[in-house]
Design an enzyme around this catalytic site. Structure first.
Site, PDB file in Angstrom:
ATOM      1  CG  HIS A 128      -0.579   0.337   2.492  1.00 47.30           C
ATOM      2  ND1 HIS A 128      -0.256  -0.599   3.451  1.00 47.30           N
ATOM      3  CD2 HIS A 128      -0.390   1.537   3.086  1.00 47.30           C
ATOM      4  CE1 HIS A 128       0.102   0.010   4.561  1.00 47.30           C
ATOM      5  NE2 HIS A 128       0.033   1.312   4.368  1.00 47.30           N
ATOM      6  CG  ASP A 137       0.262  -3.982   2.807  1.00 49.54           C
ATOM      7  OD1 ASP A 137       0.827  -3.522   1.805  1.00 49.54           O
ATOM      8  OD2 ASP A 137      -0.522  -3.308   3.517  1.00 49.54           O
ATOM      9  CB  SER A 158       2.601   1.666   6.493  1.00 46.51           C
ATOM     10  OG  SER A 158       1.383   1.232   7.008  1.00 46.51           O
TER      11      SER A 158
HETATM   12  N1  ARG Z   1      -4.702   0.622   7.510  1.00 48.22           N
HETATM   13  C1  ARG Z   1      -3.377   0.586   6.968  1.00 48.22           C
HETATM   14  C2  ARG Z   1      -2.725   1.997   7.083  1.00 48.22           C
HETATM   15  O1  ARG Z   1      -3.261   2.858   7.705  1.00 48.22           O
HETATM   16  C3  ARG Z   1      -3.343   0.047   5.584  1.00 48.22           C
HETATM   17  C4  ARG Z   1      -4.043   0.862   4.545  1.00 48.22           C
HETATM   18  C5  ARG Z   1      -3.986   0.385   3.135  1.00 48.22           C
HETATM   19  N2  ARG Z   1      -5.093  -0.447   2.777  1.00 48.22           N
HETATM   20  C6  ARG Z   1      -6.331  -0.002   2.406  1.00 48.22           C
HETATM   21  N3  ARG Z   1      -7.247  -0.858   2.158  1.00 48.22           N
HETATM   22  N4  ARG Z   1      -6.641   1.261   2.270  1.00 48.22           N
HETATM   23  O2  ARG Z   1      -2.170   2.569   6.197  1.00 48.22           O
HETATM   24  N1  ASP Z   2      -1.289   1.464   7.843  1.00 50.70           N
HETATM   25  C1  ASP Z   2      -0.610   2.556   8.507  1.00 50.70           C
HETATM   26  C2  ASP Z   2       0.408   3.245   7.606  1.00 50.70           C
HETATM   27  O1  ASP Z   2       0.237   3.344   6.412  1.00 50.70           O
HETATM   28  C3  ASP Z   2      -0.024   2.102   9.791  1.00 50.70           C
HETATM   29  C4  ASP Z   2      -0.956   2.289  10.936  1.00 50.70           C
HETATM   30  O2  ASP Z   2      -1.691   3.298  10.939  1.00 50.70           O
HETATM   31  O3  ASP Z   2      -0.933   1.470  11.836  1.00 50.70           O
HETATM   32  O4  ASP Z   2       1.359   3.828   8.049  1.00 50.70           O
END
Ligand code: ARG
Ligand code: ASP
Length: 709
Positions: A83, A218, A644
């Site tokens: 991502h 990921d 991330s």
């Molecule tokens: N929650 C994770 C972060 O904050 C992964 C986000 C990417 N995935 C998504 N489906 N948007 O970045």
């Molecule tokens: N998914 C998040 C990021 O892109 C990480 C998190 O918020 O825990 O940095």
């Protein structure tokens, strides 16, 4: 019952509020080092951060300003999340060569794909410059103080020593109580090396996002290129793979519950020291408004993306990013309510006031919390108005976002004249050319129709421009999208062409532009002056509050600075958790779980045939564990957005995982960290290697790494 127990624990023994915290890597000696060793760490803190010798920090660059990455070979091979590389993967994708759907693997360095706007930034060293930054800021008022600090920072950034190819930047910690200098090196030739198909890299998509148990691979791979002297350079085909000062060995030994873990990366922003009144406002007013807006926008885009392949590619990155925080805010709001964060903060505030009293500082600090209360109440309508404008105009409706960019150009014309306008016009057109590649008028029109109505009906009344208040929103939408030139790139070019004054006149006759301008002017005139004024006061209160917390807390209290996109260390253990009564989540997931979730042909849960075959044959190579293939694991490391792509490191400094998310019940950790339910989610490095090697057949990449068995 549970709440009372928690309160007593926290108030009476702050040190027992075990773990949590994002620590500055150059300041780990003492309390942190002791704690890390007691959790099982076998390294010294110099192994993590050292200015004179290579250390782990030399292998952890920030990835494109918003994520983290790590170097995993002597030839500059770089690992981050799928991502995090998503924008790049998307930019190389077309319906014919769809790397999002099918994955991409460079089978030689010649096949690696350059990315014009991508850069990664390494930290060379960190120094405390608080005294220098605060010079001459005593005994002046708040506004002058802010200005003086800005001046000091600007001049120090220029004059403090660094090499020609390096950069200085100064950041504040503890809300203005400490300042640190970062000397950095940014590499601008970073090429895409590999990415699994989205059915692995984004498996579970938005339904599984922020959720445990998780089964997402990921990750994506890049390579840093440097000039012949191994220094940063703009893209050139003559550049060579970067020779890093340090790179991570990759462990295939695996993890089990209670193993020590350290996550090293660039957490973006947390607000762990907010007063209870601010949290209450977040939960009851601001988050619900933002959630409602995004929910409406996402529903529209989703409808189009499911039906149209080209739109699915065009909107993939935008959709993911909007959905991500939409879901995060829901989780955060739920978690803050469920953990009674407001009540817990209130109890802490009571304790805080008792300390103030005991220290005989009642006269100085006795009003702090009451002042917070007053200012947060006063700012509420302004914050809300700002959020509506940001979310509706700047974030979710592309026509309005474009209009806002053009409005900035008009301001340049007004304030700096025709020449300045002409100088910027070409750049603007280049930027918009990129943006319009992924623009679809029909999608945007439907989004606009939904959001403009929310703007007209839910925004505090006094901040809604006349053209929107009480309008017929269907009619307004049809007018804007029927008449505005902003619905196509050619239209924008037409508006901007020729004589600057004539261009400005054309802009101002455009229906879409007019509408945005009315919204923006209301913000500038009615919202921002008051918002800025109150916000300045709140920031000053927050600084004082932080200072007193630092001064009066017991010695053993673990007070860490809020995240600010600088490099931090967070540590903990591999650990499951109990999200609710009688429910326990194990800390490790396996490939069998991917197959349990498998829905053939589904938008979110499809699985590539090759992966199914490997699973059926149990063909896991050196990466499996007792006939099973581990996929993800969770731990008690305190992370946030920006973490991330961070390396998850074992007790000896080997790479065991790749951080990418947090669990649903703990998404409120940016505001209130509860060690019993806050967990970060990592991909197991064995799964990463398995996918590269067994699934993609890119074994040459694994051969390039130093694999620890
Ligand atoms: N929650 C994770 C972060 O904050 C992964 C986000 C990417 N995935 C998504 N489906 N948007 O970045
Ligand atoms: N998914 C998040 C990021 O892109 C990480 C998190 O918020 O825990 O940095």
């Amino acid at each position: 019952m549970k709440l009372v127990r928690l309160l007593i624990l926290f108030v009476a023994f702050p040190a027992l509020a075990q773990q949590g915290g994002m620590w500055i890597p150059s300041l780990l000696q003492g309390m942190n080092e002791k704690e890390m060793k007691s959790l099982g760490m076998k390294m010294s803190v110099q192994d993590i951060y050292d200015v004179n010798h290579s250390s782990l920090k030399d292998a952890v660059p920030q990835f494109n300003g918003g994520c983290t990455s790590e170097v995993i070979s002597s030839q500059g091979l770089l690992l981050t999340n799928h991502h995090c590389g998503f924008g790049e993967i998307q930019s190389h994708s077309t319906v014919e060569h769809d790397y999002l759907t099918n994955g991409f693997w460079a089978m030689s360095q010649a096949e690696e794909l350059p990315n014009p706007d991508l850069e990664v930034t390494f930290i060379v060293r960190i120094e405390d410059v608080t005294t220098k930054v605060l010079e001459g800021t005593q005994a002046i008022d708040e506004k002058a103080r802010v200005q003086k600090i800005q001046q000091n920072i600007a001049s120090l950034t220029k004059t403090l020593p660094k090499e020609a190819w390096q950069e200085n930047s100064i950041r504040t910690f503890y809300e203005g109580n400490q300042y640190m200098l970062f000397v950095t090196e940014s590499f601008k030739d970073v090429r895409l090396v590999g990415a699994p198909p989205s059915s692995i890299g984004k498996f579970g998509n938005d339904t599984d996002n922020w959720v445990w148990p998780r089964h997402t691979g990921d990750f994506s791979l890049f390579r840093i290129y440097a000039d012949k002297s191994n220094r940063p350079a703009a893209y050139s085909k003559d550049n060579v793979p970067y020779k890093p000062k340090y790179f991570f060995p990759v462990s295939v030994k695996g993890v089990k519950e209670n193993d020590f873990t350290l996550v090293f990366g660039y957490p973006g922003r947390t607000t762990e020291y907010l007063p209870s009144v601010a949290i209450d406002q977040l939960v009851t007013v601001l988050n619900p408004a933002k959630i409602e807006i995004r929910e409406a926008a996402l529903k529209v885009a989703d409808g189009f993306m499911r039906k149209d392949k080209a739109i699915k590619i065009q909107y993939a990155a935008k959709y993911a990013s909007i959905a991500n925080y939409w879901k995060k805010w829901i989780g955060e709001t739920t978690g803050l309510k469920k953990t009674n964060a407001v009540a817990i903060k209130k109890a802490q505030e009571k304790e805080f006031m008792a300390r103030v009293q005991k220290a005989g500082k009642q006269a100085e600090y006795g009003n702090l919390l009451a002042d917070f209360e007053k200012n947060y109440k006063a700012i509420e309508q302004y914050s809300l108005a700002r959020d509506y404008f940001t979310e509706v105009a700047l974030r979710n409706t592309e026509l309005l976002t474009t209009a806002y960019r053009l409005y900035q150009l008009e301001l340049v014309f007004k304030n700096k004249g025709a020449q300045a306008f002409t100088d910027r016009r070409e750049n603007m057109i280049a930027t918009l050319t990129e943006i319009y590649k992924d623009f679809n008028k029909n999608v945007d029109e439907k989004v606009f129709e939904q959001l403009i109505e929310l703007y007209g009906t839910k925004m505090p009344k006094q901040f809604v421009p006349a053209a929107i208040a009480g309008a017929d929103y269907k009619k307004l939408t049809a007018e804007v999208y029927g008449q505005s030139k902003l619905t196509s790139l050619d239209g924008v070019k037409e508006l901007l062409a020729g004589d600057p004054a004539a261009a400005i006149a054309r802009l101002n006759a455009d229906k879409g532009y007019q509408l945005l301008k009315a919204m923006a002017e209301t913000q500038t005139e009615k919202v921002m002056p008051k918002y800025d004024e109150l916000n300045l006061q709140i920031a000053a209160l927050q600084r004082t509050y932080m200072k007193v917390i630092l001064e009066l807390s017991p010695k053993e209290a673990r007070i860490f600075p809020d995240a600010n996109s600088t490099l931090r260390v967070t540590y903990g253990k591999v650990k499951g958790y109990e999200p609710k009564d009688a429910t326990y989540y194990e800390p490790v997931t396996y490939l069998g779980g991917v197959l349990e979730k498998y829905i053939p042909g589904d938008y979110e849960y499809d699985v590539p045939q090759k992966l199914i075959d490997l699973y059926n044959k149990k063909d896991f190579g050196q990466y499996g564990e007792k006939g099973k293939m581990p996929v993800c694991f969770i731990g008690t490391n305190h992370t946030t957005g920006g973490n991330s792509g961070s390396p998850a490191i074992d007790a000896k400094g080997n790479l065991i995982g790749l951080n990418f998310d947090r669990v649903w019940e703990g998404t409120m950790s940016d505001v209130y960290y509860d060690p019993s339910i806050c967990r970060n989610i990592m991909v197991d490095m064995r799964y990463v290697l398995f996918i590269i090697d067994k699934f993609a057949g890119a074994t040459h990449l694994v051969n390039e790494m130093k694999v620890v068995k």
